[in-house]
Design a protein around this motif. Sequence first.
Motif, PDB file in Angstrom:
ATOM      1  N   LEU A 112       0.938  -1.147   0.017  1.00  0.00           N
ATOM      2  CA  LEU A 112      -0.096   0.120   0.155  1.00  0.00           C
ATOM      3  C   LEU A 112       1.053   1.251   0.089  1.00  0.00           C
ATOM      4  CD1 LEU A 112      -2.893  -1.100   2.611  1.00  0.00           C
ATOM      5  CD2 LEU A 112      -3.131  -0.594   0.209  1.00  0.00           C
ATOM      6  N   SER A 113       0.287   2.308  -0.790  1.00  0.00           N
ATOM      7  CA  SER A 113       1.222   3.414  -0.696  1.00  0.00           C
ATOM      8  C   SER A 113       0.995   4.378   0.713  1.00  0.00           C
ATOM      9  CB  SER A 113       0.747   4.299  -1.782  1.00  0.00           C
ATOM     10  OG  SER A 113      -0.600   4.800  -1.918  1.00  0.00           O
ATOM     11  N   GLN A 114      -0.345   4.081   1.223  1.00  0.00           N
ATOM     12  CA  GLN A 114      -0.429   4.789   2.531  1.00  0.00           C
ATOM     13  C   GLN A 114      -1.424   3.788   3.203  1.00  0.00           C
ATOM     14  OE1 GLN A 114      -2.221   8.449   1.488  1.00  0.00           O
ATOM     15  NE2 GLN A 114      -4.025   7.829   1.141  1.00  0.00           N
ATOM     16  N   PRO A 115      -1.476   4.042   4.779  1.00  0.00           N
ATOM     17  CA  PRO A 115      -2.278   3.056   5.410  1.00  0.00           C
ATOM     18  C   PRO A 115      -3.766   3.488   5.145  1.00  0.00           C
ATOM     19  CG  PRO A 115      -0.547   4.442   6.847  1.00  0.00           C
ATOM     20  CD  PRO A 115      -0.513   4.920   5.527  1.00  0.00           C
ATOM     21  N   GLN A 116      -4.395   2.446   5.109  1.00  0.00           N
ATOM     22  CA  GLN A 116      -5.946   2.422   4.771  1.00  0.00           C
ATOM     23  C   GLN A 116      -6.885   2.500   5.951  1.00  0.00           C
ATOM     24  OE1 GLN A 116      -7.096  -1.024   2.254  1.00  0.00           O
ATOM     25  NE2 GLN A 116      -8.069   0.411   1.002  1.00  0.00           N
ATOM     26  N   MET A 117      -7.799   3.241   6.436  1.00  0.00           N
ATOM     27  CA  MET A 117      -8.435   3.276   7.379  1.00  0.00           C
ATOM     28  C   MET A 117      -9.679   2.377   7.253  1.00  0.00           C
ATOM     29  SD  MET A 117     -10.867   6.241   9.522  1.00  0.00           S
ATOM     30  CE  MET A 117      -9.343   6.863  10.226  1.00  0.00           C
ATOM     31  N   LEU A 118     -10.345   1.595   7.874  1.00  0.00           N
ATOM     32  CA  LEU A 118     -11.503   0.826   7.759  1.00  0.00           C
ATOM     33  C   LEU A 118     -12.373   1.033   8.955  1.00  0.00           C
ATOM     34  CD1 LEU A 118      -9.539  -2.572   6.786  1.00  0.00           C
ATOM     35  CD2 LEU A 118     -10.730  -0.929   5.311  1.00  0.00           C
ATOM     36  N   ILE A 119     -13.729   1.603   8.817  1.00  0.00           N
ATOM     37  CA  ILE A 119     -14.466   1.848   9.976  1.00  0.00           C
ATOM     38  C   ILE A 119     -15.726   1.138  10.138  1.00  0.00           C
ATOM     39  CG2 ILE A 119     -15.915   3.752  10.758  1.00  0.00           C
ATOM     40  CD1 ILE A 119     -14.728   5.760   9.084  1.00  0.00           C
ATOM     41  N   VAL A 120     -15.826   0.457  11.373  1.00  0.00           N
ATOM     42  CA  VAL A 120     -17.102  -0.457  11.745  1.00  0.00           C
ATOM     43  C   VAL A 120     -17.873   0.369  12.552  1.00  0.00           C
ATOM     44  CG1 VAL A 120     -17.511  -2.551  12.679  1.00  0.00           C
ATOM     45  CG2 VAL A 120     -15.668  -2.404  11.324  1.00  0.00           C
ATOM     46  N   SER A 121     -19.133   0.709  12.032  1.00  0.00           N
ATOM     47  CA  SER A 121     -19.860   1.552  13.113  1.00  0.00           C
ATOM     48  C   SER A 121     -21.119   0.592  13.917  1.00  0.00           C
ATOM     49  CB  SER A 121     -20.692   2.428  12.177  1.00  0.00           C
ATOM     50  OG  SER A 121     -21.299   1.773  11.008  1.00  0.00           O
ATOM     51  N   ASP A 122     -21.088  -0.602  13.472  1.00  0.00           N
ATOM     52  CA  ASP A 122     -22.145  -1.644  14.174  1.00  0.00           C
ATOM     53  C   ASP A 122     -21.233  -2.109  15.452  1.00  0.00           C
ATOM     54  OD1 ASP A 122     -23.616  -3.226  15.270  1.00  0.00           O
ATOM     55  OD2 ASP A 122     -23.987  -4.464  13.409  1.00  0.00           O
ATOM     56  N   ILE A 123     -21.344  -1.381  16.615  1.00  0.00           N
ATOM     57  CA  ILE A 123     -20.557  -1.554  17.689  1.00  0.00           C
ATOM     58  C   ILE A 123     -21.236  -2.574  18.567  1.00  0.00           C
ATOM     59  CG2 ILE A 123     -19.166   0.816  17.752  1.00  0.00           C
ATOM     60  CD1 ILE A 123     -21.341   1.656  19.999  1.00  0.00           C
ATOM     61  N   ASP A 124     -22.551  -3.003  18.364  1.00  0.00           N
ATOM     62  CA  ASP A 124     -23.273  -3.910  18.942  1.00  0.00           C
ATOM     63  C   ASP A 124     -22.802  -5.239  18.735  1.00  0.00           C
ATOM     64  OD1 ASP A 124     -24.667  -2.045  20.601  1.00  0.00           O
ATOM     65  OD2 ASP A 124     -25.988  -1.894  18.905  1.00  0.00           O
ATOM     66  N   ASP A 125     -22.242  -5.582  17.327  1.00  0.00           N
ATOM     67  CA  ASP A 125     -21.758  -6.863  16.986  1.00  0.00           C
ATOM     68  C   ASP A 125     -20.585  -6.470  16.084  1.00  0.00           C
ATOM     69  OD1 ASP A 125     -21.704  -9.411  16.121  1.00  0.00           O
ATOM     70  OD2 ASP A 125     -23.140  -9.442  14.773  1.00  0.00           O
ATOM     71  N   ILE A 126     -19.612  -6.413  17.085  1.00  0.00           N
ATOM     72  CA  ILE A 126     -18.234  -5.944  16.369  1.00  0.00           C
ATOM     73  C   ILE A 126     -17.738  -7.111  15.528  1.00  0.00           C
ATOM     74  CG2 ILE A 126     -16.759  -6.548  18.123  1.00  0.00           C
ATOM     75  CD1 ILE A 126     -16.655  -3.348  16.235  1.00  0.00           C
ATOM     76  N   PHE A 127     -17.181  -6.857  14.365  1.00  0.00           N
ATOM     77  CA  PHE A 127     -16.138  -7.701  13.458  1.00  0.00           C
ATOM     78  C   PHE A 127     -14.930  -7.231  13.170  1.00  0.00           C
ATOM     79  CE2 PHE A 127     -18.698  -5.410  10.578  1.00  0.00           C
ATOM     80  CZ  PHE A 127     -18.077  -5.333   9.425  1.00  0.00           C
ATOM     81  N   ILE A 128     -14.261  -8.045  12.590  1.00  0.00           N
ATOM     82  CA  ILE A 128     -12.842  -7.646  12.142  1.00  0.00           C
ATOM     83  C   ILE A 128     -12.692  -7.637  10.747  1.00  0.00           C
ATOM     84  CG2 ILE A 128     -10.389  -8.097  12.426  1.00  0.00           C
ATOM     85  CD1 ILE A 128     -11.659  -7.576  15.035  1.00  0.00           C
ATOM     86  N   PRO A 129     -12.711  -6.538   9.905  1.00  0.00           N
ATOM     87  CA  PRO A 129     -12.680  -6.331   8.526  1.00  0.00           C
ATOM     88  C   PRO A 129     -10.953  -6.809   8.287  1.00  0.00           C
ATOM     89  CG  PRO A 129     -12.586  -3.990   9.350  1.00  0.00           C
ATOM     90  CD  PRO A 129     -12.712  -4.976  10.590  1.00  0.00           C
ATOM     91  N   MET A 130     -10.878  -7.824   7.202  1.00  0.00           N
ATOM     92  CA  MET A 130      -9.526  -7.700   6.732  1.00  0.00           C
ATOM     93  C   MET A 130      -8.464  -8.237   7.875  1.00  0.00           C
ATOM     94  SD  MET A 130      -9.279  -4.629   3.816  1.00  0.00           S
ATOM     95  CE  MET A 130      -7.697  -5.143   3.421  1.00  0.00           C
ATOM     96  N   PRO A 131      -8.837  -9.148   8.695  1.00  0.00           N
ATOM     97  CA  PRO A 131      -7.945  -9.531   9.894  1.00  0.00           C
ATOM     98  C   PRO A 131      -6.455  -9.843   9.552  1.00  0.00           C
ATOM     99  CG  PRO A 131      -9.385 -11.207   9.388  1.00  0.00           C
ATOM    100  CD  PRO A 131      -9.855 -10.246   8.600  1.00  0.00           C
ATOM    101  N   GLU A 132      -6.350 -10.148   8.096  1.00  0.00           N
ATOM    102  CA  GLU A 132      -4.739 -10.587   7.784  1.00  0.00           C
ATOM    103  C   GLU A 132      -3.930  -9.211   7.658  1.00  0.00           C
ATOM    104  OE1 GLU A 132      -7.169 -10.114   4.254  1.00  0.00           O
ATOM    105  OE2 GLU A 132      -7.457 -10.952   6.054  1.00  0.00           O
ATOM    106  N   ASN A 133      -4.533  -8.127   7.488  1.00  0.00           N
ATOM    107  CA  ASN A 133      -3.598  -6.928   7.254  1.00  0.00           C
ATOM    108  C   ASN A 133      -3.586  -5.783   8.275  1.00  0.00           C
ATOM    109  OD1 ASN A 133      -3.299  -8.035   4.530  1.00  0.00           O
ATOM    110  ND2 ASN A 133      -5.063  -6.832   3.687  1.00  0.00           N
TER     111      ASN A 133
END
Length: 1098
Positions: free
Chosen positions: A567-588
């Motif tokens: 990646l050329s720069q860090p990429q932010m991933l936002i999870v707004s469902d805080i009642d059922d939290i999940f991990i997006p792209m856990p490998e990165n």
Amino acid sequence: MAQPGRAAYAGSQNGAGQPQQRPYSNGPVQSPLMNSSRLVDGQGYSSAVPGVYPQPMATKNPLQTTSGLYNYGASQNIPPFSNFQGPGHTLNRTPIGLVSMATAQPGPVGQMPPVRQNLVATSTSGSSFHSGVNPPSHSNWQYGQAPPNQPATVSQVNNFAHPTATQPLLSSSGNTNIPTSYHNVSSSGGPPLQNSYTKPGPPPLPVHQPTYSPVRPPLGPPPVGSPAFTPSAAPPTVPPANIASPNSASLQEAGDATCAASDGSLVQNNYDTIEGGGFLATTYTPSAPQNLKMNRHVGSAYPSLPPGYQNTSSPGGPRMPYPSAPQQFPQPGLGTNALATSMGGLSLQPEGLRPINLLQERNILPPTPLQAPIPNLHEDIQKLNCNPELFRCTLTNIPQTQALLNKAKLPLGLLLHPFKDLSQLPVVTSSTIVRCRSCRTYINPFVSFLDQRRWKCNLCYRVNDVPEEFMYNPVTRVYGEPHKRPEVQNATIEFMAPSEYMLRPPQPPVYLFVFDVSHNAIETGYLNTVCKTLLDNLEFLPGNTRTKIGFITFDSTIHFYSLQEGLSQPQMLIVSDIDDIFIPMPENLLVNLNESKELIQDLLKTLPQMFTHSLETQSALGPALQAAFKLMSPTGGRISVFQTQLPSVGMGALKPREEPNQKASAKDIHLTPSTDFYKKLALDCSGQQVAVDLFLLSGQYSDLASLGCISRYSAGSVYYYQSYHHQHNPLLVEKLQKELKRYLTRKIGFEAVMRIRCTKGLSIHTFHGNFFVRSTDLLSLPNVNPDAGYAVQMSVEESLTDMQVVCFQSALLYTSSKGERRIRVHTLCLPVVSQLSDVYLGADVQAITGLLANMAVDRSVSASLSDARDALVNAVIDSLSAYRSSVLTIQQPGLMAPVSLRLFPLYVLALLKQKAFQTGTNTRLDERIFTMCQVKNQPLVYLMLMMHPSLYRIDNLTDEGALNISDRTIPQPPILQLSVEKINRDGAYLMDAGSVMFLWIGKNCGQNFINCVLGVPNYASIPHNMTHLPELDTAESSRVLAFISWLREQRPFFSILYILRDESPWKPSFLQNMIEDRTESALSYYEFLLHIQQQVNK
């Protein structure tokens, strides 16, 4: 894998999955007031860890669980102090792993101790330290012995513990979750110790004498001050271990427990069998003849550390020829046991027992730092003993019976600093780690060799065979000298664990940082400081090429950062469902530090500016921690969370419990957590080898009592920066920078467990510190750091009449940041005495005070603050009453105390004036809770400094008696009493209170000091907000700066310096630490002594 945010419970950590109804067990609770017919098993976790460790392993069968009970009775039904477990001490604990909590059911309740009458100001009776339910009428303080016909149990006292579980003893046939007493090992392996260990000749030195003088150059035990061993070359490299079963995150501290040995035998994934059994492992049928005498006095045949085992130099010192068969080693058999006999006809009295009238002799504070008393052991034994900075007992003379201990009215316990930074540490690499086959004790300097082929364990007395490999010293190439190996010449030693001690490949160092980026957090400016400090120290993080790092930020939503290579720069991933939290792209999200260093550096540079215009005021700390836990579960590691306010949305949201105008009075009831969310999550983390460290930077109430559980039960640490602001409070900015640098770069141990063993007849019943108790006596430490201390309470369960000495051994198993399995072992040897006077003679007043402080924190939470204060006062009254009635031969007027306890009333008064226990409304609740956290987690040396500061006069420093360290001259001014009587307006005084220092300048202080040290023309020119001393080219400035720098270097936290004049706003804080003077809500030292005398003379 377990469901998100929740572990699947099995019979052992990371073992094969069991039914998910298994509850947590936060350790057994020492509660003789309850009868439970079933035993709660240790906490277990899912083995199905994704990704790296897929292979399941067998686990132990789950045991029956106890039903959960809640019972918050009124404070008048207070359990005995020594038995206290925290909230719910006498109660069974609801299985907290379940979604629905069990309903409260009636349970047995402890009886109130007898009330002591006629106390001035407050009632002290309910606050005494009892053991058992019906103490004798004359005894107001008994320690640690369970009532007859009731199960002895063990408790974990993690600060302010929630309701916990009760565990009765197992039958002797059990082999897991072993009962409390450490002595249930068959003792038929030989008779009790018969040779003489104790020291002949004159009485021991007074307690203020320094310890550990090196006797046999160039090798030998460490001198006092630092446990320095013999210098060494670099540690030997360890060949890569072949891992048989890469599954469990636990360490293995067993030798012969079923494990993956070279013969391909089965690995057993069970903490008790892994660690090796704290109480009994196998029933021993002796093969050796009975009644063999132990004819060698311990330690005499271990003159030096042989070359080739690190920390070596040319062999030196006297060497004793090793006997080929049992031979008599004559030694005068005289110690504290026979002290009175040896002095028959003489009127001499040991200095430690010399009675002092505290009301007349006011100047009793020694001018130099108080040293631990020297155990009355034979010189050859004492040379080999463990340094008291690492392992310290409240009584250096162990009473023969519990009755004698009860009569002394003093607590018996240990204070440990097991992972302390050591300048020299012997490290042994060997394919054979020699341990007792019965109790699993590591071979140590205090075992006895019956001949070349047999050694007798000093804890359970089993006779063991010497392994063939242990007979040979590969460096000296000498065969038949097992007594010359380093394992039996050093009380502190570290083993490189062979492959059979591993249940999975050593985990990589993984660091996850979780930042609060709400509007309140951005306003404080903390993110700039933290990101810059982290950026400057990235390359110094402990680790190797496998080190991983990740970042999460949160406000009302959770933000992840992809740092994928390419990646050329860090990429932010936002999870707004805080009642059922999940991990997006856990490998990165967790990336290799070396491979993605540029992206990480870019993120740290841009992160402080990313949220500058945020108006989001909500804080979703709970969901952020859940996300962090899910991200870290596959590997384990460390989560560092930075929080600036009360969590307000999502799981774990809290409501204010403190009225801003009331602050925290002695009657507050909010010392307990308001929710068990953080404790549950901490136990989940502990099961997956994850520790959480909390940095709280808040000016408002943040309910540290609740938030602190996330660190307490996961073996983490709590840092508190009250009212942190980058502009309004620049001193805290410097403090955060310095302490964060230490935090990031200090040594760390991962996936650790610790067990403390003791000689047959003694038992451990309560633990203090940040950890989770697994399977009765095994402490789970997902992370272990060199700044953490621990304490345990003990009792004498069986008579020690036939023993001259007892021993204690702690074994800490951990994975180093370099990926090595290591075992650090400390062994302490102490004499046994039969006379009450000898018990007092060996009292370690600092260790006693430290243990009582831990017990008082627990009493504050379980009952009330006033009850804990009364119990502390009763501790002094009871011990001095017992001394007066049972030891003093001639009754004298006044308040009499032995020299060994002369500082006891002063130290207890100092505790009563600390923020943790003081009355009044000038202490914020979070401040009080943080101080309690420090009491429970700090090593004794730092606790004593916080409790009783050191006062020095520094306007007349000279080089007389100075230390010379690294070409620096460090002045050593005498320590003064903490009273304004000792303050002269002509002088300048430095008060060192640990995390803060005050430099008070008298109005008539010499012009030379003001010019040459402060760099100002006169007293009136001293700024009101001066916090730094200038570096001036004068001898006076050099001396003062050298002294202050030296004080700061000896502690892991940064001490803020305040420079005050008479009108300074910091003056009240300075005077508050004058322990011997009267304050609005506390007695002066003299008034306190009068109160104690009134009670003692009743």
